[in-house]
Design a protein around this motif. Structure first.
Motif: not given
Length: 347
Positions: A218-239
């Motif tokens: 629950x990282x963004x509960x602690x850091x609600x404005x922290x932003x990450x970009x996951x490259x390469x289309x997100x790896x296997x995630x969208x699939x």
């Protein structure tokens, strides 16, 4: 159309570029560093003295020429990812190497301010503290005007000895990212594990692993404005989006749209049309940032299409979507996720 989308409608921002064409003297400095680690009796090397003309030659005929040829306007530029080599355990060496690499990117930005903004390499080491990383992040953002950073979730280089991204170990760096209002691209470096090829396995494994780590916590509960970009289309995630939705439900986490997708974004470094089609259909325009990683992992021409693999703008152009969504992907989202870039472009 929103004001930001309107301002960005004709602008194309590539959020994922690396200085893979840096002059050879820079790599010679790195080689000398590693040689001295192997033989401490050798003199300590100094960063290479590289002329402005050498930097221009390394950019004008490669990164900048291709950016223009493909219709792009601006690129977020960082040191070569595989060259970060965070697996090297010496903290002083890591600090000097990151500083030299970031200073070189800064010189590119100074020479071509209308086309590049910097994102920094952090001096991470396996199991090391993040003090030097926080200091270098602040130097690059506050003194050099960088707009983001690359964060390696696995400094060991494919052996995954670091705690997950939700662990308190990373919190000092997150606090600095939030304070500076800059995002981090989650990007590993070279693989030291022969079972995981750097470009074809380690990079995509890391993209996927990072997303799952974030889902579990629950990282963004602690850091609600922290932003990450996951490259390469997100790896296997969208699939495998259904798998991650199901795991979130099984673990009692909120829906992904609430739990992660206000803070997590994917880029378009996916090198075929079907992959981009799926990324857009599954993830949606609000969480996609245009990128190519040109002169990166996948170079050359696709024999089936006759076009460069990493000409990702061509794939976006073929998507059936509204002008508003297209403006978001091509520039609007980048300006929202990288607010320092937005201020830079506004000036």
């Amino acid at each position: 159309m929103s004001e930001l989308a309107s301002e960005s409608s004709a602008l194309i921002i590539d959020v994922h570029g690396h200085y893979t064409t840096a002059p050879g003297e820079h790599q010679a400095f790195r080689d000398a560093q590693l040689a001295r680690l192997a033989d401490p009796s050798m003199p300590s090397p100094n960063p290479a003295r590289i002329s402005d003309d050498a930097i221009r030659d390394s950019i004008e005929t490669t990164q900048l020429a291709m950016l223009r040829q493909r219709g792009g306007d601006f690129m977020i530029f960082s040191p070569r990812a595989a060259g970060m080599e965070h697996h090297v355990p010496d903290a002083v060496t890591a600090r000097e190497w990151a500083r030299a690499s970031n200073d070189l990117v800064h010189r590119v930005v100074e020479l071509f301010p209308d086309h590049f903004a910097g994102a920094c390499q952090l001096p991470q080491t396996p199991g090391g503290t993040l003090d030097d990383s926080v200091s270098e992040l602040r130097r690059c953002v506050e003194e050099l005007g960088f707009v983001g950073a690359n964060l390696n979730p696995d400094p060991s280089g494919g052996h995954w000895t670091s705690p997950p991204l939700t662990d308190e170990y990373w919190f000092p760096l997150y606090e600095a990212l939030v304070d500076l209002d800059v995002p981090a691209m989650i990007h590993v470096s070279s693989s030291c594990n022969p079972a995981a090829h750097t470009l074809g396995a380690h990079y995509l494994n890391a993209d996927t692993t990072a997303f799952m780590q974030l889902l579990q916590g629950d990282l963004f509960g602690r850091f609600p404005t922290l932003r990450f970009v996951i490259p390469h289309g997100g790896g296997a995630v969208p699939y495998h989006w259904g798998r991650y939705r199901g795991l979130a439900d099984r673990m009692g986490r909120p829906p992904l749209s609430e739990h992660l997708m206000t803070n997590v974004f994917f880029d378009t470094c996916v090198y075929h049309q079907a992959g981009i089609d799926l990324l857009h259909r599954v993830i949606g325009a609000d969480n996609i940032l245009f990128a190519s990683e040109m002169f990166g992992a996948v170079r050359g021409i696709d024999p089936e299409t006759g076009h460069h693999w990493d000409d990702t703008k061509r794939y976006i152009d073929n998507l059936d979507m509204s002008g508003v969504d297209r403006a978001k992907i091509m520039a609007g989202n980048a300006r929202r996720v990288y607010p320092r870039l937005d201020k830079l472009l506004a000036r």
